[in-house]
Design an enzyme around this catalytic site. Structure first.
Site, PDB file in Angstrom:
ATOM      1  N   HIS A  64      -3.509 -11.934  31.684  1.00 46.95           N
ATOM      2  CA  HIS A  64      -2.937 -12.365  32.960  1.00 46.95           C
ATOM      3  C   HIS A  64      -4.005 -12.277  34.044  1.00 46.95           C
ATOM      4  CE1 HIS A  64       1.210 -12.720  31.611  1.00 46.95           C
ATOM      5  NE2 HIS A  64       1.094 -11.553  30.989  1.00 46.95           N
ATOM      6  N   CYS A  78      -4.115 -17.671  33.866  1.00 47.36           N
ATOM      7  CA  CYS A  78      -3.794 -18.399  35.088  1.00 47.36           C
ATOM      8  C   CYS A  78      -5.014 -18.432  36.022  1.00 47.36           C
ATOM      9  CB  CYS A  78      -2.614 -17.742  35.800  1.00 47.36           C
ATOM     10  SG  CYS A  78      -1.072 -17.760  34.841  1.00 47.36           S
TER      11      CYS A  78
END
Length: 309
Positions: free
Chosen positions: A144, A186
């Protein structure tokens, strides 16, 4: 080309043989996420691990870092397995996985120490990146992230500046010849924006401001099995074999926005060679090369000296 009928031909063959400039390959593969709902990040990393081993990089030249052990998680209905596809045909955990850093060993500090070689003397060889200035290194990260950072263990993070400085230390210490950086997270492109060291090529699953999306939902275990970018990259790699002539420009086309939903990015301005001349196997495979010389080597003198002693 194996013709050595005259001196000119042998020089041409040698030049083609060493066009990449490297003599060994290494891979550092890192999953930075804990917890069952991040199953896909472990599967991402193990899938890349399986591909580089299939193409010839041995475990002795792979540093595998997994922040959680999904294969032995009590929620796993099929213990000792990790699957990357919902048809459950391919167990990427396999029978011969060698995890070098696991669980809480996967930290920003340990990752940076592996890259720069600043490890305690007691660290075993299996946990070291023993590369040199003739090494091509693949570095794959998944987890992440956000704009300019990647989270480790959901408790700390590495910034794009820290990563760029680590690569510069590697270059200054002659720890790589060429480096391929791939990140599936991301806003992944933000992680290579600050790179400034030579001979680095970088790929990311998403641009700044974009999410990197998951793929292959499995209702039986309640999680997604992989991320989209890595899924399609691995699909691409399945068609690669050790003698393939497929180049990096082909890899850049993997997972267009119609498949990824996010917009994959790449950066090549720091890389000295044309990506079209860089074979996929220059990073995902392993070389077994010999040095060629036209000079006569005298082996008698050292032998005589040893006999005299």
């Amino acid at each position: 080309c194996f013709s050595f009928s005259h001196q000119g031909t042998s020089h041409i063959c040698a030049g083609q043989f060493f066009s990449s400039g490297h003599t060994n390959n290494w891979a550092v593969l890192v999953c930075t996420s804990r917890f069952w709902f991040n199953y896909r990040h472990v599967a991402n990393t193990l899938s890349v691990y399986r591909s580089v081993k299939r193409l010839g990089i041995p475990d002795s030249h792979i540093v595998l870092m997994l922040a959680d052990d999904m294969a032995c998680n009590h929620r796993n209905p099929k213990p000792a397995t990790v699957f990357s596809h919902k048809n459950m045909e391919l167990n990427v955990y396999g029978d011969d996985v060698e995890v070098d850093y696991r669980g809480y060993e996967v930290t920003v500090e340990n990752f940076l120490r592996v890259l720069t070689g600043r490890l305690p003397p007691s660290t075993p060889r299996s946990k070291r990146l023993l590369s040199d200035d003739r090494s091509n290194i693949l570095i794959y990260l998944t987890g992440h992230g956000g704009n300019g950072f990647l989270k480790f263990q959901d408790s700390e993070e590495i910034s794009n500046v820290e990563l760029a400085d680590a690569f510069e230390q590697m270059w200054q210490k002659r720890r790589y010849n060429e480096l391929l950086f791939i990140i599936d997270t991301c806003q992944g492109a933000s992680m290579y924006e600050r790179f400034y060291s030579p001979n680095i090529m970088a790929l990311a699953s998403s641009q700044v401001g974009e999410d990197s999306l998951s793929h292959q939902p499995d209702l039986a275990i309640g999680v997604h099995l992989m991320d989209r970018y890595t899924f399609y990259m691995l699909e691409f790699l399945e068609d690669i074999h050790p003698a393939s002539k497929t180049n990096m420009n082909d890899l850049f086309k993997v997972c267009p926005k119609s498949q990824c939903v996010s917009t994959p990015g790449h950066r090549t301005d720091l890389f000295l060679r044309d990506p079209g001349s860089v074979l996929i196997t220059d990073f995902f495979g392993s070389v077994r090369k010999v040095e060629l010389t036209m000079d006569a080597i005298n082996l008698t003198d050292p032998i005589k000296q040893m006999e005299e002693k």
